[in-house]
Design a protein around this motif. Structure first.
Motif, PDB file in Angstrom:
ATOM      1  N   SER A   1       0.867  -1.232   0.129  1.00  0.00           N
ATOM      2  CA  SER A   1       0.150   0.076   0.119  1.00  0.00           C
ATOM      3  C   SER A   1       0.684   1.208  -0.052  1.00  0.00           C
ATOM      4  CB  SER A   1      -0.992  -0.054   1.152  1.00  0.00           C
ATOM      5  OG  SER A   1       0.054   0.127   2.234  1.00  0.00           O
ATOM      6  N   ASN A   2       0.276   2.641  -0.103  1.00  0.00           N
ATOM      7  CA  ASN A   2       0.926   3.547  -0.064  1.00  0.00           C
ATOM      8  C   ASN A   2       1.549   3.887   1.392  1.00  0.00           C
ATOM      9  OD1 ASN A   2       0.070   4.291  -2.287  1.00  0.00           O
ATOM     10  ND2 ASN A   2      -0.937   6.014  -2.075  1.00  0.00           N
TER      11      ASN A   2
ATOM     12  N   GLY B   1       2.743   1.325   3.223  1.00  0.00           N
ATOM     13  CA  GLY B   1       3.727   0.278   3.155  1.00  0.00           C
ATOM     14  C   GLY B   1       4.793   0.814   2.460  1.00  0.00           C
ATOM     15  N   ILE B   2       4.606   1.517   1.087  1.00  0.00           N
ATOM     16  CA  ILE B   2       5.645   1.957   0.407  1.00  0.00           C
ATOM     17  C   ILE B   2       6.588   3.001   1.232  1.00  0.00           C
ATOM     18  CG2 ILE B   2       6.554   2.886  -1.572  1.00  0.00           C
ATOM     19  CD1 ILE B   2       4.003   1.625  -2.947  1.00  0.00           C
ATOM     20  N   ALA B   3       5.628   3.851   1.892  1.00  0.00           N
ATOM     21  CA  ALA B   3       6.473   4.971   2.551  1.00  0.00           C
ATOM     22  C   ALA B   3       7.329   4.528   3.863  1.00  0.00           C
ATOM     23  CB  ALA B   3       5.269   5.998   3.177  1.00  0.00           C
ATOM     24  N   GLU B   4       6.969   3.552   4.483  1.00  0.00           N
ATOM     25  CA  GLU B   4       7.506   2.651   5.430  1.00  0.00           C
ATOM     26  C   GLU B   4       8.859   2.226   4.807  1.00  0.00           C
ATOM     27  OE1 GLU B   4       4.704   0.355   7.451  1.00  0.00           O
ATOM     28  OE2 GLU B   4       3.788   2.092   8.617  1.00  0.00           O
ATOM     29  N   LYS B   5       8.561   1.512   3.961  1.00  0.00           N
ATOM     30  CA  LYS B   5       9.863   0.771   3.360  1.00  0.00           C
ATOM     31  C   LYS B   5      10.867   1.686   3.032  1.00  0.00           C
ATOM     32  CE  LYS B   5      11.214  -3.242   1.295  1.00  0.00           C
ATOM     33  NZ  LYS B   5      11.511  -4.640   2.024  1.00  0.00           N
ATOM     34  N   LEU B   6      10.483   2.928   2.107  1.00  0.00           N
ATOM     35  CA  LEU B   6      11.330   3.873   1.733  1.00  0.00           C
ATOM     36  C   LEU B   6      11.848   5.048   2.494  1.00  0.00           C
ATOM     37  CD1 LEU B   6      10.079   4.205  -2.100  1.00  0.00           C
ATOM     38  CD2 LEU B   6      11.891   2.374  -1.184  1.00  0.00           C
ATOM     39  N   PHE B   7      11.259   4.882   3.805  1.00  0.00           N
ATOM     40  CA  PHE B   7      11.483   5.994   4.664  1.00  0.00           C
ATOM     41  C   PHE B   7      11.100   7.321   3.913  1.00  0.00           C
ATOM     42  CE2 PHE B   7      14.422   2.438   5.643  1.00  0.00           C
ATOM     43  CZ  PHE B   7      14.094   2.009   7.162  1.00  0.00           C
TER      44      PHE B   7
ATOM     45  N   SER C   1       7.513  10.084   3.123  1.00  0.00           N
ATOM     46  CA  SER C   1       5.865  10.272   3.774  1.00  0.00           C
ATOM     47  C   SER C   1       5.140   9.719   2.713  1.00  0.00           C
ATOM     48  CB  SER C   1       5.790  11.799   3.868  1.00  0.00           C
ATOM     49  OG  SER C   1       5.771  12.467   2.312  1.00  0.00           O
ATOM     50  N   GLU C   2       3.747   9.458   3.145  1.00  0.00           N
ATOM     51  CA  GLU C   2       2.759   9.083   2.069  1.00  0.00           C
ATOM     52  C   GLU C   2       2.595  10.221   1.037  1.00  0.00           C
ATOM     53  OE1 GLU C   2      -0.563   6.763   3.196  1.00  0.00           O
ATOM     54  OE2 GLU C   2      -0.112   6.704   5.427  1.00  0.00           O
TER      55      GLU C   2
ATOM     56  N   THR D   1       3.209  11.558  -4.821  1.00  0.00           N
ATOM     57  CA  THR D   1       3.717  12.449  -5.742  1.00  0.00           C
ATOM     58  C   THR D   1       4.472  11.429  -6.989  1.00  0.00           C
ATOM     59  OG1 THR D   1       3.853  14.309  -4.423  1.00  0.00           O
ATOM     60  CG2 THR D   1       5.298  14.165  -6.387  1.00  0.00           C
ATOM     61  N   HIS D   2       5.120  10.572  -6.420  1.00  0.00           N
ATOM     62  CA  HIS D   2       5.837   9.473  -7.235  1.00  0.00           C
ATOM     63  C   HIS D   2       5.067   8.649  -8.110  1.00  0.00           C
ATOM     64  CE1 HIS D   2       9.827  10.402  -5.783  1.00  0.00           C
ATOM     65  NE2 HIS D   2       9.694   9.969  -4.607  1.00  0.00           N
ATOM     66  N   ILE D   3       3.820   8.308  -7.339  1.00  0.00           N
ATOM     67  CA  ILE D   3       2.889   7.690  -8.033  1.00  0.00           C
ATOM     68  C   ILE D   3       2.111   8.389  -9.217  1.00  0.00           C
ATOM     69  CG2 ILE D   3       0.651   6.231  -7.893  1.00  0.00           C
ATOM     70  CD1 ILE D   3       1.469   5.238  -5.418  1.00  0.00           C
ATOM     71  N   ASN D   4       1.902   9.389  -9.041  1.00  0.00           N
ATOM     72  CA  ASN D   4       1.289  10.464  -9.883  1.00  0.00           C
ATOM     73  C   ASN D   4       2.303  10.475 -11.148  1.00  0.00           C
ATOM     74  OD1 ASN D   4      -1.057  10.743  -8.572  1.00  0.00           O
ATOM     75  ND2 ASN D   4      -0.309  12.511  -7.543  1.00  0.00           N
ATOM     76  N   ASN D   5       3.549  10.750 -10.850  1.00  0.00           N
ATOM     77  CA  ASN D   5       4.536  11.007 -11.930  1.00  0.00           C
ATOM     78  C   ASN D   5       4.548   9.691 -12.626  1.00  0.00           C
ATOM     79  OD1 ASN D   5       4.708  13.741 -11.180  1.00  0.00           O
ATOM     80  ND2 ASN D   5       6.618  13.331  -9.640  1.00  0.00           N
ATOM     81  N   LEU D   6       4.830   8.478 -11.992  1.00  0.00           N
ATOM     82  CA  LEU D   6       4.972   7.442 -12.607  1.00  0.00           C
ATOM     83  C   LEU D   6       3.940   6.913 -13.391  1.00  0.00           C
ATOM     84  CD1 LEU D   6       6.169   4.437 -12.679  1.00  0.00           C
ATOM     85  CD2 LEU D   6       5.014   3.768 -10.551  1.00  0.00           C
ATOM     86  N   PHE D   7       2.617   7.078 -13.116  1.00  0.00           N
ATOM     87  CA  PHE D   7       1.522   6.920 -13.795  1.00  0.00           C
ATOM     88  C   PHE D   7       1.354   7.681 -15.267  1.00  0.00           C
ATOM     89  CE2 PHE D   7      -1.682   4.531 -10.837  1.00  0.00           C
ATOM     90  CZ  PHE D   7      -0.657   3.603 -10.422  1.00  0.00           C
ATOM     91  N   ALA D   8       1.760   9.165 -14.854  1.00  0.00           N
ATOM     92  CA  ALA D   8       1.569   9.946 -16.196  1.00  0.00           C
ATOM     93  C   ALA D   8       2.678   9.523 -17.332  1.00  0.00           C
ATOM     94  CB  ALA D   8       1.923  11.501 -15.654  1.00  0.00           C
ATOM     95  N   LYS D   9       4.097   9.135 -16.768  1.00  0.00           N
ATOM     96  CA  LYS D   9       5.103   8.813 -17.687  1.00  0.00           C
ATOM     97  C   LYS D   9       4.764   7.487 -18.351  1.00  0.00           C
ATOM     98  CE  LYS D   9       8.930  11.238 -15.188  1.00  0.00           C
ATOM     99  NZ  LYS D   9       9.918  10.827 -14.419  1.00  0.00           N
ATOM    100  N   THR D  10       4.288   6.341 -17.636  1.00  0.00           N
ATOM    101  CA  THR D  10       3.960   5.279 -18.259  1.00  0.00           C
ATOM    102  C   THR D  10       2.535   4.934 -18.694  1.00  0.00           C
ATOM    103  OG1 THR D  10       3.413   4.443 -15.743  1.00  0.00           O
ATOM    104  CG2 THR D  10       5.665   4.263 -16.706  1.00  0.00           C
ATOM    105  N   HIS D  11       1.683   5.728 -18.430  1.00  0.00           N
ATOM    106  CA  HIS D  11       0.234   5.694 -18.926  1.00  0.00           C
ATOM    107  C   HIS D  11      -0.344   4.391 -18.372  1.00  0.00           C
ATOM    108  CE1 HIS D  11       1.190   8.633 -22.132  1.00  0.00           C
ATOM    109  NE2 HIS D  11       2.390   8.016 -22.280  1.00  0.00           N
ATOM    110  N   ILE D  12       0.352   4.264 -17.203  1.00  0.00           N
ATOM    111  CA  ILE D  12      -0.743   3.250 -16.147  1.00  0.00           C
ATOM    112  C   ILE D  12      -2.013   3.834 -15.826  1.00  0.00           C
ATOM    113  CG2 ILE D  12      -0.722   2.203 -13.914  1.00  0.00           C
ATOM    114  CD1 ILE D  12       2.499   1.684 -14.500  1.00  0.00           C
ATOM    115  N   ARG D  13      -3.149   3.134 -15.706  1.00  0.00           N
ATOM    116  CA  ARG D  13      -4.518   3.347 -15.551  1.00  0.00           C
ATOM    117  C   ARG D  13      -4.603   3.476 -13.979  1.00  0.00           C
ATOM    118  NH1 ARG D  13      -4.812   0.053 -20.059  1.00  0.00           N
ATOM    119  NH2 ARG D  13      -5.412  -1.768 -18.576  1.00  0.00           N
ATOM    120  N   ASP D  14      -4.357   2.441 -13.251  1.00  0.00           N
ATOM    121  CA  ASP D  14      -4.851   2.172 -11.908  1.00  0.00           C
ATOM    122  C   ASP D  14      -3.826   1.471 -11.131  1.00  0.00           C
ATOM    123  OD1 ASP D  14      -5.677  -0.486 -12.776  1.00  0.00           O
ATOM    124  OD2 ASP D  14      -7.677   0.501 -13.192  1.00  0.00           O
TER     125      ASP D  14
END
Length: 231
Positions: A187-188, A190-196, A198-199, A204-217
């Motif tokens: 989850s978000n 879980g990712i935040a805790e793994k990478l130290f 914030s959620e 922000t990273h997910i929004n950028n990632l989805f925009a660059k890769t055209h991932i829908r969900d």
């Protein structure tokens, strides 16, 4: 509510709701899980409405969720919990291991997915992992996701090839890390805790990632991570 644990509430124990529309499954499962020293079954629910009521009454850490339930099914209930109570982890326990069920549940925000062939130790391990912000997919589910991803990679549909394209070169190392962890079912939080981080930074990273890769969900992100060999 269909039932509650009679064990005394203790600090540090995971508060769990068991959801299944069949009393013959729900009640023995709640009783067995309640034997674990670090797990307290606070409610047993027969449908999604009862799950939401139990979580609202709280506190709840993890919901062990069946998918096929009346009133509100497990996928819709998981989606509601993810939106309204993101601090509550969902572990699916179901007889169904088809693509639609698996991707629907993961896309709705489930952190774990087990079939009812799982033993008590597998279930308690998944509950503990989910409570810690981690993810557990049983072997049958992992194999199914990999088989689906490989089949799509081998024969992409002309109308939907975005998920099969190589990852763009402008992805940052952190965005690749985030995609990898999404592919592993985190989850978000879980990712935040793994990478130290914030959620908010994860989002922000997910929004950028989805925009660059055209991932829908999120379900599409899981497929993309597996196809790219990241998960």
């Amino acid at each position: 509510m269909s039932g509650t644990s009679e064990r005394t509430e203790g600090p540090g124990r995971l508060k769990v709701v068991v959801a299944d529309d069949q009393a013959a499954v729900r009640e023995p499962l709640a009783a067995v899980l309640g034997l674990a020293e670090d797990i307290e079954v606070v409610a047993a629910a027969a449908d999604g409405g009862e799950v939401l009521a139990a979580v609202a009454a709280g506190p709840v850490d993890v919901v062990l969720m069946d998918l096929r339930m009346p009133v509100m099914d497990g996928i819709e209930t998981t989606r509601r919990l993810t939106e309204e109570h993101p601090e509550v982890a969902v572990v699916v326990l179901t007889t169904f291991a088809d693509d639609e069920s698996i991707l629907g549940a993961l896309g709705a925000g489930a952190r774990g997915y087990l079939t009812k062939n799982a033993g008590r130790q597998d279930i308690t391990r998944a509950i503990r992992a989910a409570g810690a912000g981690q993810s557990v997919l049983d072997r049958e589910v992992q194999d199914r996701l990999l088989a689906t991803a490989r089949a799509k990679a081998a024969a992409p549909a002309p109308s939907d090839t975005a998920g099969q394209q190589p990852l763009p070169d402008d992805l940052t190392p952190r965005e690749r890390e985030v995609l990898t962890l999404i592919g592993q079912g985190l989850s978000n939080r879980g990712i935040a805790e793994k990478l130290f981080i914030s959620e908010a930074t994860v989002k922000t990273h997910i929004n950028n990632l989805f925009a660059k890769t055209h991932i829908r969900d999120r379900a599409d992100a899981v497929r993309r991570a597996i196809t790219a060999g990241l998960a």
